[in-house]
Design a protein around this motif. Sequence first.
Motif, PDB file in Angstrom:
ATOM      1  N   LEU A 146       0.822  -1.202   0.000  1.00 44.02           N
ATOM      2  CA  LEU A 146       0.000   0.000   0.000  1.00 44.02           C
ATOM      3  C   LEU A 146       0.861   1.258   0.000  1.00 44.02           C
ATOM      4  O   LEU A 146       0.585   2.219  -0.733  1.00 44.02           O
ATOM      5  CB  LEU A 146      -0.920  -0.016   1.227  1.00 44.02           C
ATOM      6  CG  LEU A 146      -2.038   1.025   1.296  1.00 44.02           C
ATOM      7  CD1 LEU A 146      -2.937   0.913   0.077  1.00 44.02           C
ATOM      8  CD2 LEU A 146      -2.857   0.832   2.559  1.00 44.02           C
ATOM      9  N   ILE A 147       1.923   1.252   0.801  1.00 47.31           N
ATOM     10  CA  ILE A 147       2.822   2.407   0.850  1.00 47.31           C
ATOM     11  C   ILE A 147       3.562   2.567  -0.468  1.00 47.31           C
ATOM     12  O   ILE A 147       3.695   3.685  -0.997  1.00 47.31           O
ATOM     13  CB  ILE A 147       3.807   2.248   2.025  1.00 47.31           C
ATOM     14  CG1 ILE A 147       3.053   2.359   3.349  1.00 47.31           C
ATOM     15  CG2 ILE A 147       4.922   3.277   1.955  1.00 47.31           C
ATOM     16  CD1 ILE A 147       3.880   2.027   4.566  1.00 47.31           C
ATOM     17  N   ALA A 148       4.045   1.461  -1.032  1.00 46.10           N
ATOM     18  CA  ALA A 148       4.745   1.524  -2.314  1.00 46.10           C
ATOM     19  C   ALA A 148       3.828   2.043  -3.413  1.00 46.10           C
ATOM     20  O   ALA A 148       4.258   2.813  -4.279  1.00 46.10           O
ATOM     21  CB  ALA A 148       5.288   0.148  -2.676  1.00 46.10           C
ATOM     22  N   VAL A 334      -8.762   0.731  -1.091  1.00 46.24           N
ATOM     23  CA  VAL A 334      -7.818  -0.388  -1.104  1.00 46.24           C
ATOM     24  C   VAL A 334      -7.987  -1.254   0.135  1.00 46.24           C
ATOM     25  O   VAL A 334      -8.012  -2.495   0.060  1.00 46.24           O
ATOM     26  CB  VAL A 334      -6.372   0.128  -1.232  1.00 46.24           C
ATOM     27  CG1 VAL A 334      -5.378  -1.021  -1.081  1.00 46.24           C
ATOM     28  CG2 VAL A 334      -6.175   0.812  -2.574  1.00 46.24           C
ATOM     29  N   THR A 335      -8.086  -0.643   1.317  1.00 48.76           N
ATOM     30  CA  THR A 335      -8.236  -1.441   2.534  1.00 48.76           C
ATOM     31  C   THR A 335      -9.576  -2.181   2.554  1.00 48.76           C
ATOM     32  O   THR A 335      -9.660  -3.306   3.065  1.00 48.76           O
ATOM     33  CB  THR A 335      -8.134  -0.546   3.777  1.00 48.76           C
ATOM     34  OG1 THR A 335      -9.064   0.554   3.677  1.00 48.76           O
ATOM     35  CG2 THR A 335      -6.733   0.016   3.927  1.00 48.76           C
ATOM     36  N   LEU A 337     -11.058  -3.360  -0.113  1.00 50.36           N
ATOM     37  CA  LEU A 337     -10.847  -4.491  -1.011  1.00 50.36           C
ATOM     38  C   LEU A 337      -9.997  -5.564  -0.342  1.00 50.36           C
ATOM     39  O   LEU A 337     -10.287  -6.767  -0.455  1.00 50.36           O
ATOM     40  CB  LEU A 337     -10.182  -4.009  -2.302  1.00 50.36           C
ATOM     41  CG  LEU A 337      -9.811  -5.080  -3.337  1.00 50.36           C
ATOM     42  CD1 LEU A 337     -11.067  -5.770  -3.849  1.00 50.36           C
ATOM     43  CD2 LEU A 337      -9.031  -4.462  -4.485  1.00 50.36           C
ATOM     44  N   LEU A 338      -8.961  -5.148   0.383  1.00 48.87           N
ATOM     45  CA  LEU A 338      -8.085  -6.109   1.049  1.00 48.87           C
ATOM     46  C   LEU A 338      -8.815  -6.876   2.141  1.00 48.87           C
ATOM     47  O   LEU A 338      -8.593  -8.077   2.331  1.00 48.87           O
ATOM     48  CB  LEU A 338      -6.868  -5.394   1.638  1.00 48.87           C
ATOM     49  CG  LEU A 338      -5.868  -4.818   0.627  1.00 48.87           C
ATOM     50  CD1 LEU A 338      -4.774  -4.048   1.345  1.00 48.87           C
ATOM     51  CD2 LEU A 338      -5.275  -5.922  -0.237  1.00 48.87           C
ATOM     52  N   ARG A 339      -9.684  -6.189   2.875  1.00 42.61           N
ATOM     53  CA  ARG A 339     -10.434  -6.874   3.932  1.00 42.61           C
ATOM     54  C   ARG A 339     -11.390  -7.909   3.355  1.00 42.61           C
ATOM     55  O   ARG A 339     -11.711  -8.904   4.012  1.00 42.61           O
ATOM     56  CB  ARG A 339     -11.207  -5.860   4.780  1.00 42.61           C
ATOM     57  CG  ARG A 339     -10.326  -5.084   5.753  1.00 42.61           C
ATOM     58  CD  ARG A 339     -11.150  -4.359   6.787  1.00 42.61           C
ATOM     59  NE  ARG A 339     -11.955  -3.299   6.201  1.00 42.61           N
ATOM     60  CZ  ARG A 339     -11.543  -2.029   6.065  1.00 42.61           C
ATOM     61  NH1 ARG A 339     -10.323  -1.705   6.473  1.00 42.61           N
ATOM     62  NH2 ARG A 339     -12.307  -1.116   5.536  1.00 42.61           N
ATOM     63  N   ALA A 340     -11.822  -7.683   2.114  1.00 43.72           N
ATOM     64  CA  ALA A 340     -12.703  -8.664   1.473  1.00 43.72           C
ATOM     65  C   ALA A 340     -11.932  -9.857   0.921  1.00 43.72           C
ATOM     66  O   ALA A 340     -12.472 -10.954   0.822  1.00 43.72           O
ATOM     67  CB  ALA A 340     -13.498  -7.986   0.352  1.00 43.72           C
TER      68      ALA A 340
END
Length: 406
Positions: A146-148, A334-335, A337-340
């Motif tokens: 995520l940072i990149a 993004v978070t 989507l990632l949690r899903a």
Amino acid sequence: MAKTVMLAILSILLVAAIILQPDAAFQSSLQGLTVWWDIVFPGLLPFLVLFELISAFGLAHAIGTLLQPAMCRLFKLPGEAALCVVLGWLGGYPSGAEAAASLRKRKLVTKQQGQRLLALAHMPNPLFMLVVVGAGFMHKPVAGILIAAAVWLSALWLTVAVALLSRERLEKESPAPDSGPRPGLLARAAEALRIGREQDGRSFGKTLGDAVSASVQKLMMIGGFMIFAAVLAKLSEPAVGPLLNGAGLGFLAQAFFEGHLGAYAAAVWDAPGAGTLFNFAVIAAVLAWSGLSGVLQAGYAISGTDLKLLPFLAARAVHAAHAFVFMVLLWEPVTRLLRALLPPGAAPAFRPDGSFDSGTVASFAWKAGDLPALWPYSIALCTALALAGLFVAVLLLPFRRTTDSV
């Protein structure tokens, strides 16, 4: 004259501060040395050596030819600039600055193009962001991705925006009259590979020896800059520490002078009334800024060219601000989507009370051995890149034979 006097006074003050705080100076220099040896040295050495090898054997010319259409249309840069971007994004600073300075010395880019290329190629090491920051600092490997993404996307956005505003036109290669149909992209890349190899002419043993020698010398210089910046950050704490700590911004001293130490300080920063989002955004901004150490390394790399450090310094500050904004914009979609997609607890979550996950360090005091080393990851990635380069060379071999027979 005034500049010389000011530098002399600052040097005397620095020596006096080291004499008055010998223990702090020693501990900070040890931290800088450890970061250099565990992170920067293994993260940069394979890429610097690999850059020398692929340049000597013509792969740099072939890659530039293959990526020329994208570089011209998106960034108004010649195809040779593609290798600088690849090297800077994979190797970390100052490898991109070294490559950009090399192109400028050979007059392959104009001064304006060189300044844009310098800003685009000066990126933090991806292994540092993905492994050290994500898994080591934030205890969530996906956090590094995520940072990149925030750092890279903001750099691309800025470079495209500046290229659109630039009035400079990139000269396009036009075929000569009555020269027949123009060869395809792969055929031109194969021809560039052959020409690049013939221009160098060194044997593999000679090239490898020169590459290792030059790369280690550059890394020694980088280590000196990093240790110097770490000492400056520590010695400045008595002067700026109370002010920054009172404002809840104690990480800024480390972040201003050294990007790697600043990223750690931002990771453990207890943001008042904020959450993990602000830590991520600040880390992205610190890595985009690269610290005074990274700026000085790039300044050393461009010495001997007409590229200027002041525009580059402004570009770093603008990139840092945009990386912060991009992280804020990317966080929610993004978070979510990632949690899903990921198991519970694997994705970073916003903490309204500003607290960290239980595994995160919450103190600025750390020992020199706290940072994970990049040696095993660096060797594996370098091997993968070398195999990729070999694959490109083998792929272009049939086209090279075709051009030779014509």
